[in-house]
Design an enzyme around this catalytic site. Structure first.
Site, PDB file in Angstrom:
ATOM      1  NE  ARG A  72     -18.188  26.515   5.886  1.00  0.00           N
ATOM      2  CZ  ARG A  72     -17.798  27.429   6.767  1.00  0.00           C
ATOM      3  NH1 ARG A  72     -18.623  27.909   7.666  1.00  0.00           N
ATOM      4  NH2 ARG A  72     -16.556  27.876   6.745  1.00  0.00           N
ATOM      5  NE  ARG A 181     -17.583  35.322  16.662  1.00  0.00           N
ATOM      6  CZ  ARG A 181     -17.067  34.693  15.616  1.00  0.00           C
ATOM      7  NH1 ARG A 181     -17.852  34.115  14.730  1.00  0.00           N
ATOM      8  NH2 ARG A 181     -15.760  34.641  15.449  1.00  0.00           N
ATOM      9  CE  LYS A 182     -17.665  30.303  13.691  1.00  0.00           C
ATOM     10  NZ  LYS A 182     -16.506  29.511  13.256  1.00  0.00           N
ATOM     11  N   GLY A 438      -4.270  27.074   9.455  1.00  0.00           N
ATOM     12  CA  GLY A 438      -3.482  28.216   8.985  1.00  0.00           C
ATOM     13  C   GLY A 438      -3.543  29.431   9.868  1.00  0.00           C
ATOM     14  CB  CYS A 443     -11.369  25.980   9.933  1.00  0.00           C
ATOM     15  SG  CYS A 443     -11.812  27.706  10.078  1.00  0.00           S
ATOM     16  N   GLY A 444      -9.613  23.550  11.080  1.00  0.00           N
ATOM     17  CA  GLY A 444      -9.169  22.157  10.923  1.00  0.00           C
ATOM     18  C   GLY A 444      -9.063  21.433  12.259  1.00  0.00           C
TER      19      GLY A 444
HETATM   20  C1  HEM Z   1     -12.307  29.893   3.932  1.00  0.00           C
HETATM   21  C2  HEM Z   1     -12.698  30.753   4.781  1.00  0.00           C
HETATM   22  C3  HEM Z   1     -12.987  30.495   6.240  1.00  0.00           C
HETATM   23  C4  HEM Z   1     -13.050  31.470   7.137  1.00  0.00           C
HETATM   24  C5  HEM Z   1     -12.877  32.946   6.879  1.00  0.00           C
HETATM   25  C6  HEM Z   1     -13.342  30.869   8.420  1.00  0.00           C
HETATM   26  C7  HEM Z   1     -13.469  31.567   9.591  1.00  0.00           C
HETATM   27  C8  HEM Z   1     -13.523  30.990  10.826  1.00  0.00           C
HETATM   28  C9  HEM Z   1     -13.438  31.685  12.061  1.00  0.00           C
HETATM   29  C10 HEM Z   1     -13.308  33.195  12.219  1.00  0.00           C
HETATM   30  C11 HEM Z   1     -13.498  30.764  13.059  1.00  0.00           C
HETATM   31  C12 HEM Z   1     -13.420  31.043  14.549  1.00  0.00           C
HETATM   32  C13 HEM Z   1     -14.735  30.985  15.113  1.00  0.00           C
HETATM   33  C14 HEM Z   1     -14.916  31.588  16.464  1.00  0.00           C
HETATM   34  O1  HEM Z   1     -14.093  32.316  16.978  1.00  0.00           O
HETATM   35  O2  HEM Z   1     -15.976  31.339  17.021  1.00  0.00           O
HETATM   36  C15 HEM Z   1     -13.647  29.489  12.457  1.00  0.00           C
HETATM   37  C16 HEM Z   1     -13.758  28.294  13.138  1.00  0.00           C
HETATM   38  C17 HEM Z   1     -14.077  27.115  12.537  1.00  0.00           C
HETATM   39  N1  HEM Z   1     -14.307  26.901  11.192  1.00  0.00           N
HETATM   40 FE1  HEM Z   1     -13.876  28.218   9.739  1.00  0.00          FE
HETATM   41  N2  HEM Z   1     -13.454  29.547   8.266  1.00  0.00           N
HETATM   42  C18 HEM Z   1     -13.243  29.250   6.954  1.00  0.00           C
HETATM   43  C19 HEM Z   1     -13.252  27.992   6.400  1.00  0.00           C
HETATM   44  C20 HEM Z   1     -13.589  26.845   7.076  1.00  0.00           C
HETATM   45  C21 HEM Z   1     -13.509  25.526   6.528  1.00  0.00           C
HETATM   46  C22 HEM Z   1     -13.005  25.174   5.149  1.00  0.00           C
HETATM   47  C23 HEM Z   1     -13.952  24.673   7.483  1.00  0.00           C
HETATM   48  C24 HEM Z   1     -14.029  23.182   7.428  1.00  0.00           C
HETATM   49  C25 HEM Z   1     -13.020  22.451   6.961  1.00  0.00           C
HETATM   50  C26 HEM Z   1     -14.296  25.456   8.625  1.00  0.00           C
HETATM   51  C27 HEM Z   1     -14.786  24.947   9.810  1.00  0.00           C
HETATM   52  C28 HEM Z   1     -14.595  25.580  11.013  1.00  0.00           C
HETATM   53  C29 HEM Z   1     -14.562  24.900  12.284  1.00  0.00           C
HETATM   54  C30 HEM Z   1     -14.834  23.433  12.529  1.00  0.00           C
HETATM   55  C31 HEM Z   1     -14.218  25.864  13.234  1.00  0.00           C
HETATM   56  C32 HEM Z   1     -13.932  25.661  14.686  1.00  0.00           C
HETATM   57  C33 HEM Z   1     -15.099  25.305  15.449  1.00  0.00           C
HETATM   58  C34 HEM Z   1     -15.294  26.110  16.678  1.00  0.00           C
HETATM   59  O3  HEM Z   1     -14.783  27.227  16.831  1.00  0.00           O
HETATM   60  O4  HEM Z   1     -16.030  25.604  17.511  1.00  0.00           O
HETATM   61  N3  HEM Z   1     -14.060  26.773   8.350  1.00  0.00           N
HETATM   62  N4  HEM Z   1     -13.669  29.652  11.100  1.00  0.00           N
HETATM   63  S1  SF4 Z   2      -9.546  28.160   7.133  1.00  0.00           S
HETATM   64 FE1  SF4 Z   2      -9.911  28.676   9.299  1.00  0.00          FE
HETATM   65  S2  SF4 Z   2      -8.101  27.945  10.474  1.00  0.00           S
HETATM   66 FE2  SF4 Z   2      -7.622  27.892   8.300  1.00  0.00          FE
HETATM   67  S3  SF4 Z   2      -6.556  29.779   7.999  1.00  0.00           S
HETATM   68 FE3  SF4 Z   2      -8.720  30.173   7.491  1.00  0.00          FE
HETATM   69  S4  SF4 Z   2      -9.735  30.875   9.368  1.00  0.00           S
HETATM   70 FE4  SF4 Z   2      -7.705  30.010   9.919  1.00  0.00          FE
END
Ligand code: HEM
Ligand code: SF4
Length: 538
Positions: A72, A181-182, A438, A443-444
């Protein structure tokens, strides 16, 4: 390797496993190891504890775990130059199998990278003033902003310098590279909440206040928003922040999170949990102790929500100049298309491109005289449309099983074809935002969609089948997350099901009533009854 910090939580035996990994070696130290060792010695040389730290370099293993990575890249505030866009396009072409995704936080994502390519990619990014560092991991991520900053008729202040200062302060800052965390920051002075304040850990939104007889434009501060399986809307603190104090306040909030945030369970570590326990009053008191007195809140200048959408040609703050909001279906393009966007930005605009949190793009500073020719460019007519059809235009999707290790179902291509099907089946002239994810990580951002679709599996006579849970009524206009219906729809029925549900809304709704408002008016039980009647066996 930089000097190791003595963190005060280091003695806590109940820390989660990742905390010990971070204490043993700071996430940022992996960058040096990647450049000097792993990129030369290859995938097999990677130590497993370092694999977790790769996120601090902005890279994760992709699915299946066969030696390829996703990366990213930070696009601070969602504004990049055509030159930077070309560098990104070339990286995608040379190393990323020609794939570029614009994300829901205005970053750009690559797939298919090998560890051997990373040192060169870091260098290419740095030479263009870009970085992937800390775009994943437990640290301050990509800073979300108004992609129209500086040209926006609906902004009260140009936030570009503030975003740049924040980026400079936080990026590679070892005082903040080990957070629980993030950590997601959003800054916008657009009065229509372009940067989705309420779903960020820390957000600044426009405000004004008369101080000592003088009207000052500044910000209100929100803390503790976030999605994932337990979504929270951020809470506003009763403070007014002058533009020159944004970095100081951000540093204060981040220090509180670093020192008091929870580190026992990864699923209970985001700032939102601390804010929920402390409440905004206590959080404010603690913040003021760190940063000194701040004025109490002033007048909010936020008026509604534009959803992060900017389609069409619009006049800018600067007379005679226009911006063009373009649709990139589910945020995906290839290197040639990104290069073409760079050409359009140079030829018609001032060479800047905006990335939107709706996975779209925009071109800035187009003189009036060039607008007609711009509209006729084949890329604009056929691909990055100014006025996309409703469903393709308002569809958002996460990565899904194609590349994501956490995914339960396929999403990206499915959302693209579903939107196309709905456009072919239902004529709707007003936006209806559908977000597909998914897995529960969101994330979406399905929680803020009119209709949110969350992947699940169901057992059928033919084995496990991909399906979606349906959520309705999400918005940041009058902030509320969408709510779950009692319906798990298998993928073979998803298109026809949604077409019927949306047709019922079309018939029932009041003039131009958006779907989320309709859900609020008729009530969830009414929508559930619609669902039940659609799903009734014939
Ligand atoms: C491809 C592998 C990816 C993984 C393994 C991943 C993993 C995660 C995980 C574990 C969370 C939950 C966060 C939490 O519990 O605090 C999260 C939330 C999120 N991710 Fe991803 N992600 C991926 C791709 C993406 C993509 C492609 C996007 C953008 C289109 C994205 C944007 C976000 C956003 C906006 C959230 C939610 C925001 C929030 O929790 O406040 N991620 N992701
Ligand atoms: S990109 Fe984010 S919401 Fe989509 S399947 Fe992966 S972790 Fe779940």
């Amino acid at each position: 390797m930089a000097e190791r910090k003595q963190w005060k939580w280091a003695a806590d035996p109940s820390l989660n496993k990742m905390e010990f990994t971070k204490l043993e070696k700071d996430g940022l130290d992996v960058i040096e190891t990647i450049v000097n060792t792993y990129s030369k010695e290859g995938f097999a040389s990677i130590e497993s504890s370092d694999m977790d730290r790769f996120k601090w370099a902005g890279v994760y293993q992709q699915r299946p775990k066969d030696g390829h990575f996703m990366m990213r890249v930070r696009i601070p505030g969602g504004i990049l130059s055509s030159e930077q866009a070309r560098v990104l396009a070339n990286i995608a072409a040379d190393y990323g199998r020609d794939l570029v995704d614009v994300t829901t936080r205005q970053a750009v994502q690559f797939h298919w990278l090998t560890v051997e390519s990373l040192a060169d990619i870091f260098e290419r990014l740095a030479s263009a003033g870009l970085s992937s560092f800390e775009s994943c991991g437990d640290c301050p991520r990509q800073i979300m902003g108004n992609p129209l900053a500086g040209i926006d008729p609906h902004e009260v202040l140009d936030t570009r310098p503030i975003v740049a200062e924040l980026e400079k302060f936080f990026l590679l800052n070892r005082d903040f590279s080990n957070l629980p965390r993030k950590y997601k920051i959003s800054v916008s002075a657009n009065i229509h909440n372009a940067a989705h304040a309420q779903i960020n850990d820390l957000a600044f939104t426009p405000a004004k206040k008369v101080i000592a007889g003088e009207e000052v434009i500044g910000f209100h501060v929100w803390v503790g928003g976030g999605l994932s399986a337990k979504p929270f809307l951020a809470k506003q603190l009763d403070v007014f922040v002058r533009p020159e104090d944004v970095v100081k306040v951000a540093a204060g909030v981040t220090t509180l999170y670093r020192d008091f945030g929870y580190r026992q369970k990864r699923t209970h570590a985001r700032l939102k949990f601390l804010v929920a326990d402390w409440g905004p009053e206590k959080f404010k008191e603690q913040l003021l102790e760190l940063v000194g007195e701040l004025e109490p809140g002033g007048i909010d200048l936020t008026a509604g929500w534009n959803g992060g959408y900017f389609y069409g040609i619009h006049e800018q703050r600067q007379a005679g100049l226009n911006y063009a909001g373009l649709s990139v279906p589910v945020g995906r393009m290839n290197a040639r298309e990104l290069n073409e966007l760079a050409r359009l930005a140079d030829e018609y605009g001032d060479g800047t491109i905006g990335t939107c949190n709706t996975q779209n793009v925009l071109i800035r500073n187009i003189p009036e005289a060039k607008v007609a020719a711009f509209r006729n460019e084949p890329m604009i007519v056929n691909r990055f449309k100014l006025q996309p059809n409703t469903f393709v235009g308002y569809a958002v999707s996460c990565t899904g099983t194609e590349y994501c290790n956490l995914a339960i179902v396929e999403t990206k291509e499915r959302m693209r074809s579903l939107a196309q099907y709905l456009d072919d089946t239902v004529v709707l002239e007003t936006p209806l935002r559908i977000h597909m994810i998914g897995c529960p990580n969101s994330c979406g951002q399905r929680q803020i969609a009119d209709i949110g679709l969350q992947g699940a599996l169901v057992k059928t006579a033919d084995g496990m089948v991909e399906a979606f849970d349906i959520f309705v009524g999400g918005t940041l206009e009058e902030p509320q997350f969408n709510r779950k219906l009692n319906a798990r729809i298998t993928v073979d029925r998803l298109g026809p099901f949604l077409a019927q549900l949306i047709t019922l809304y079309k018939v029932d709704r009041q003039e131009d009533e958006p779907y989320w408002r309709y859900v609020e008016r008729v009530g969830l039980s009414h929508i559930q009854a619609q669902v039940d009647s659609i799903l009734q066996p014939a």
